[in-house]
Design a protein around this motif. Sequence first.
Motif, PDB file in Angstrom:
ATOM      1  N   PRO A   1       0.915  -1.220  -0.045  1.00  0.00           N
ATOM      2  CA  PRO A   1      -0.046   0.007  -0.096  1.00  0.00           C
ATOM      3  C   PRO A   1       0.831   1.222  -0.113  1.00  0.00           C
ATOM      4  CG  PRO A   1      -0.847  -1.605   1.566  1.00  0.00           C
ATOM      5  CD  PRO A   1       0.274  -2.067   1.240  1.00  0.00           C
ATOM      6  N   ASP A   2       1.847   1.269   0.857  1.00  0.00           N
ATOM      7  CA  ASP A   2       2.867   2.673   0.619  1.00  0.00           C
ATOM      8  C   ASP A   2       4.126   2.235   0.114  1.00  0.00           C
ATOM      9  OD1 ASP A   2       3.762   4.847   1.529  1.00  0.00           O
ATOM     10  OD2 ASP A   2       2.866   4.883   3.474  1.00  0.00           O
ATOM     11  N   SER A   3       5.446   2.472   0.669  1.00  0.00           N
ATOM     12  CA  SER A   3       6.438   2.182   0.291  1.00  0.00           C
ATOM     13  C   SER A   3       7.417   1.375   1.176  1.00  0.00           C
ATOM     14  CB  SER A   3       7.238   3.733   0.355  1.00  0.00           C
ATOM     15  OG  SER A   3       8.574   3.646  -0.525  1.00  0.00           O
ATOM     16  N   ALA A   4       7.827   0.194   0.540  1.00  0.00           N
ATOM     17  CA  ALA A   4       8.676  -0.857   1.099  1.00  0.00           C
ATOM     18  C   ALA A   4       9.993  -0.361   1.410  1.00  0.00           C
ATOM     19  CB  ALA A   4       8.698  -2.355   0.236  1.00  0.00           C
ATOM     20  N   ARG A   5      10.534  -0.297   2.545  1.00  0.00           N
ATOM     21  CA  ARG A   5      11.765   0.209   2.952  1.00  0.00           C
ATOM     22  C   ARG A   5      12.579  -0.678   3.545  1.00  0.00           C
ATOM     23  NH1 ARG A   5      10.476   5.779   6.237  1.00  0.00           N
ATOM     24  NH2 ARG A   5      12.710   5.845   5.975  1.00  0.00           N
ATOM     25  N   ALA A   6      12.142  -2.049   4.077  1.00  0.00           N
ATOM     26  CA  ALA A   6      13.043  -2.937   4.781  1.00  0.00           C
ATOM     27  C   ALA A   6      12.401  -4.196   4.610  1.00  0.00           C
ATOM     28  CB  ALA A   6      13.545  -2.622   6.116  1.00  0.00           C
ATOM     29  N   VAL A   7      12.957  -5.247   4.638  1.00  0.00           N
ATOM     30  CA  VAL A   7      12.425  -6.663   4.592  1.00  0.00           C
ATOM     31  C   VAL A   7      13.120  -7.642   5.593  1.00  0.00           C
ATOM     32  CG1 VAL A   7      11.163  -6.437   2.483  1.00  0.00           C
ATOM     33  CG2 VAL A   7      13.481  -7.238   2.599  1.00  0.00           C
ATOM     34  N   SER A   8      12.584  -8.594   6.307  1.00  0.00           N
ATOM     35  CA  SER A   8      13.156  -9.802   6.652  1.00  0.00           C
ATOM     36  C   SER A   8      12.259 -10.904   6.257  1.00  0.00           C
ATOM     37  CB  SER A   8      13.187  -9.757   8.246  1.00  0.00           C
ATOM     38  OG  SER A   8      14.076  -8.728   8.867  1.00  0.00           O
ATOM     39  N   VAL A   9      12.784 -12.129   6.351  1.00  0.00           N
ATOM     40  CA  VAL A   9      12.129 -13.282   5.903  1.00  0.00           C
ATOM     41  C   VAL A   9      12.399 -14.526   6.922  1.00  0.00           C
ATOM     42  CG1 VAL A   9      14.281 -14.061   4.273  1.00  0.00           C
ATOM     43  CG2 VAL A   9      11.912 -15.028   3.873  1.00  0.00           C
ATOM     44  N   SER A  10      11.177 -15.227   6.935  1.00  0.00           N
ATOM     45  CA  SER A  10      11.319 -16.532   7.585  1.00  0.00           C
ATOM     46  C   SER A  10      10.366 -17.578   7.078  1.00  0.00           C
ATOM     47  CB  SER A  10      10.890 -16.248   9.311  1.00  0.00           C
ATOM     48  OG  SER A  10      11.013 -17.270   9.999  1.00  0.00           O
ATOM     49  N   GLY A  11      10.991 -18.892   6.836  1.00  0.00           N
ATOM     50  CA  GLY A  11      10.042 -19.734   6.228  1.00  0.00           C
ATOM     51  C   GLY A  11       9.365 -19.286   5.067  1.00  0.00           C
ATOM     52  N   GLU A  12       7.988 -19.230   4.941  1.00  0.00           N
ATOM     53  CA  GLU A  12       7.262 -18.692   3.888  1.00  0.00           C
ATOM     54  C   GLU A  12       6.739 -17.402   3.963  1.00  0.00           C
ATOM     55  OE1 GLU A  12       2.842 -20.834   4.948  1.00  0.00           O
ATOM     56  OE2 GLU A  12       4.634 -22.135   4.078  1.00  0.00           O
ATOM     57  N   PHE A  13       7.338 -16.801   5.066  1.00  0.00           N
ATOM     58  CA  PHE A  13       6.605 -15.472   5.297  1.00  0.00           C
ATOM     59  C   PHE A  13       7.530 -14.321   5.131  1.00  0.00           C
ATOM     60  CE2 PHE A  13       4.099 -18.499   7.985  1.00  0.00           C
ATOM     61  CZ  PHE A  13       2.720 -18.336   7.121  1.00  0.00           C
ATOM     62  N   VAL A  14       7.397 -13.154   4.595  1.00  0.00           N
ATOM     63  CA  VAL A  14       8.134 -11.792   4.444  1.00  0.00           C
ATOM     64  C   VAL A  14       7.576 -10.913   5.078  1.00  0.00           C
ATOM     65  CG1 VAL A  14       8.982 -10.270   2.835  1.00  0.00           C
ATOM     66  CG2 VAL A  14       9.230 -12.631   2.075  1.00  0.00           C
ATOM     67  N   PHE A  15       8.401 -10.042   5.978  1.00  0.00           N
ATOM     68  CA  PHE A  15       7.840  -9.106   6.782  1.00  0.00           C
ATOM     69  C   PHE A  15       8.408  -7.933   6.348  1.00  0.00           C
ATOM     70  CE2 PHE A  15       8.252 -13.127   9.130  1.00  0.00           C
ATOM     71  CZ  PHE A  15       7.273 -13.199   9.813  1.00  0.00           C
ATOM     72  N   VAL A  16       7.514  -6.910   5.949  1.00  0.00           N
ATOM     73  CA  VAL A  16       7.676  -5.702   5.130  1.00  0.00           C
ATOM     74  C   VAL A  16       7.716  -4.444   5.994  1.00  0.00           C
ATOM     75  CG1 VAL A  16       7.377  -4.455   3.184  1.00  0.00           C
ATOM     76  CG2 VAL A  16       7.114  -6.950   3.057  1.00  0.00           C
ATOM     77  N   ALA A  17       8.538  -3.652   6.221  1.00  0.00           N
ATOM     78  CA  ALA A  17       8.479  -2.318   6.805  1.00  0.00           C
ATOM     79  C   ALA A  17       8.003  -1.188   5.797  1.00  0.00           C
ATOM     80  CB  ALA A  17       9.739  -1.877   7.533  1.00  0.00           C
ATOM     81  N   ASP A  18       6.684  -1.236   5.564  1.00  0.00           N
ATOM     82  CA  ASP A  18       6.085  -0.321   4.481  1.00  0.00           C
ATOM     83  C   ASP A  18       5.546   0.999   4.623  1.00  0.00           C
ATOM     84  OD1 ASP A  18       5.134  -0.706   1.703  1.00  0.00           O
ATOM     85  OD2 ASP A  18       3.063  -0.642   2.455  1.00  0.00           O
ATOM     86  N   THR A  19       6.499   1.681   5.704  1.00  0.00           N
ATOM     87  CA  THR A  19       6.385   2.790   5.953  1.00  0.00           C
ATOM     88  C   THR A  19       5.015   3.130   6.932  1.00  0.00           C
ATOM     89  OG1 THR A  19       7.433   3.919   3.782  1.00  0.00           O
ATOM     90  CG2 THR A  19       6.367   5.515   5.005  1.00  0.00           C
ATOM     91  N   SER A  20       3.943   3.246   6.388  1.00  0.00           N
ATOM     92  CA  SER A  20       2.742   3.351   7.082  1.00  0.00           C
ATOM     93  C   SER A  20       2.197   2.200   7.833  1.00  0.00           C
ATOM     94  CB  SER A  20       1.802   4.073   6.270  1.00  0.00           C
ATOM     95  OG  SER A  20       1.524   3.239   5.137  1.00  0.00           O
ATOM     96  N   SER A  21       2.917   0.835   7.471  1.00  0.00           N
ATOM     97  CA  SER A  21       2.363  -0.108   8.475  1.00  0.00           C
ATOM     98  C   SER A  21       3.596  -1.258   8.162  1.00  0.00           C
ATOM     99  CB  SER A  21       0.929  -0.613   7.695  1.00  0.00           C
ATOM    100  OG  SER A  21       1.268  -1.373   6.279  1.00  0.00           O
ATOM    101  N   LEU A  22       3.101  -2.413   9.063  1.00  0.00           N
ATOM    102  CA  LEU A  22       3.952  -3.594   8.993  1.00  0.00           C
ATOM    103  C   LEU A  22       3.128  -4.522   8.398  1.00  0.00           C
ATOM    104  CD1 LEU A  22       6.097  -5.707   9.931  1.00  0.00           C
ATOM    105  CD2 LEU A  22       4.798  -5.985  11.932  1.00  0.00           C
ATOM    106  N   ILE A  23       3.894  -5.020   7.197  1.00  0.00           N
ATOM    107  CA  ILE A  23       3.097  -6.121   6.367  1.00  0.00           C
ATOM    108  C   ILE A  23       3.645  -7.449   6.499  1.00  0.00           C
ATOM    109  CG2 ILE A  23       2.415  -6.578   4.048  1.00  0.00           C
ATOM    110  CD1 ILE A  23       2.098  -3.672   3.455  1.00  0.00           C
ATOM    111  N   VAL A  24       2.977  -8.585   6.718  1.00  0.00           N
ATOM    112  CA  VAL A  24       3.249  -9.790   6.450  1.00  0.00           C
ATOM    113  C   VAL A  24       2.751 -10.386   5.218  1.00  0.00           C
ATOM    114  CG1 VAL A  24       3.307 -12.209   7.536  1.00  0.00           C
ATOM    115  CG2 VAL A  24       3.291 -10.068   8.951  1.00  0.00           C
ATOM    116  N   LEU A  25       3.464 -11.037   4.387  1.00  0.00           N
ATOM    117  CA  LEU A  25       3.145 -11.705   2.991  1.00  0.00           C
ATOM    118  C   LEU A  25       3.482 -13.242   3.040  1.00  0.00           C
ATOM    119  CD1 LEU A  25       4.576  -8.889   0.562  1.00  0.00           C
ATOM    120  CD2 LEU A  25       2.258  -9.245   1.461  1.00  0.00           C
TER     121      LEU A  25
END
Length: 697
Positions: A584-608
């Motif tokens: 939704p916003d601007s992806a700035r940082a990411v971490s990964v564990s298993g099948e999940f990616v965690f995204v610092a998306d400026t206006s929210s924390l997103i899990v994919l």
Amino acid sequence: MRGQSTGGKGDDMRILCAMWLQVIAVTVGAAQLGLAPLPPVRLREVGQAGGERVFTFHNDGFVFTGQGKTLELWDDTGPEPERLDQIRLSHRVLSVSASGDFLYVTTTNGLAILVVDEGDFGEPYLEVVSGYEALGIRTSILLSTIQHRVLMALGRGGITLPFNQIDFVIADNPLTLEVAGPITGIGVINDLESWTIGGQTIMAAMTSQGLYTYDVSDVATPVPLDSIPVLGGLLAGAHSPPLELLAVIQPGVGIRQVDVSDPADIDFTGTAIPLFGSQDIDWAESLGLPYLYSANGFNQGWTLHSLANPDSPELIVQSPQVGITARIIDTAPNRVSVGNRDLGVTVFDMTVPASPSPEFVFRGFNTPRLAIGWDRVYASAYSGGVQAYHLPPDAEGQLAPAGMWPGSSQAIDALGMFVYSLTSTAPGSLQVLDASNPPAQAGAFNTPGFRLDVDILDHGGAIGRVGYITDGNAIRTVDVDDPANITPLDTFTLSPPSFALNSTVAQQLSLTHAYVCAGPGGMQILNATDPADLTPLGTFPSTAATDIAIKDTWGFLADGISGVRVLDLADPMMPVQEGVYDTPDSARAVSVSGEFVFVADTSSLIVLNVSNPQAIQLVSQVPSADGVEDVDLWNDFVVIADGRGGVRVFEFGRGLEFDADIGDLLLGTNGDRSGLDLNGDGRVGPADIVTIINEQN
């Protein structure tokens, strides 16, 4: 309370029971098919530390401070403040204002009204009595009080939209709030100020378009009085009743004075004070003269001027501070509290105005970056240095402090018992900190460029630990195996020339690769098997590459407004995009564990869920009013750097218990939108509430 209450506990219980019947039906249906339904994967916030500190005095000897979601009550009558109680609210505290017996606290999602009560043995404690939740509003809320009327400036439409509307929350009876207004069409609302004159209640709004005055004696029908258009707008204002002046901040000009003796005929007067970085102002007539405080932004500290002669303001004090001095939070007789986003709130004794004396510091800090190591989270806090906390948080959501290193820190990594911090201050731009003995420093090394990121990898064997530093348009490697004797290894200049923002180093089979994110310069891959001889391999073009997480031969690239790209890196000479998710916003940082990616998306924390790169699924989304800037993982916990919100910790997994809140049951714990999709539309939201109601009719 969501605005004016339209229902009671009975309505909530009816919907709650209906919802659980629906859950039981779904579970029973699955069992009849021989299936074992899996509970949804979700995030649950379990802890917080740091963040910008807010503050107010009270006439009864109390001090109230807020940091993150925690509001604290302090006794201010002794030699040093003593904390008496604390209470955790549902959203971050933005401002605190005491009026009469009540405490008005604005958060990133509304207003909470509290009272200081007494326990069985006379000990004071905080108790929430009511609140106003501004649905859909995730930005800061500015507050001004007129007797028992609370004025709120609300930014409607989501996190990234500005304050564009003034609502009036009437708290004559704090248990039954009413809402009046709104006022719109006057630009972005930056600040509010209020006073009484001649039986009228006057409100001034400092906006992106200028200054507006209103008669708000009857908030149901606010009456416009006058306005002054100002190119570039006004940031803040403070009213002085004795002088009948309103001091305002005009960007690029400084502090100006407005004659408001007649609110229906206002005009600039006097001489401007050329403080171009001023962020906030407040008067202090209690010092005996009309003194004006100003918080002056980045590394400019704060000042005190006398306006005994408005045509010739006189500088009394210029007090230096590193960091962002952003608030003159409150004034009291012979005292002022100065808010710094990187350092916290410092209370000064102003008995001798020309010689301010610091009394006490309520620590607080901004958090742009973080790293995890040795069961601790290390927060990079700009001028606040490095702050360390133990993981996991306790049952009350608190992270126990594990030490701090003063100075400055703009990027950080951790490995074992050492913390590696990049700083803009001498000596040494790379500082190696001894985590076992804060604030001890184990070593330092200077690099000549513009340092933005550091990544540490233990190559093992004869090579040992190596630091990879993004340094202007280059990446530098340094041997950090002996922190007391750091030596340079190699410097690789990016080609085509690009500004190196971030590097991630990963070992794959017998090779080591460095992935350098260079914003619009894309992502460049280097062979770092021999860190003393970096060689280019491949590139991947992108619009705003800022970070990449590596798992096996897959890369998950944070690419700004383009979202997250999933890359097949099996051939580092030719990276191939296998999928993309437009966040939704601007992806700035990411971490990964298993099948999940965690995204610092400026206006929210997103899990994919990225198990299928061609069909990436959104698992959870947690909004932030402060700007999620970094994300890291520790066991089953997700830890984010939430800017002015500090460090926030979430538990992640299946089968996490819901809070006892119907909004959590439907929309997900803490609003992470991982709740129940009851209407089968692939989304979680208010439509599912409608589904429940329809099922019962």
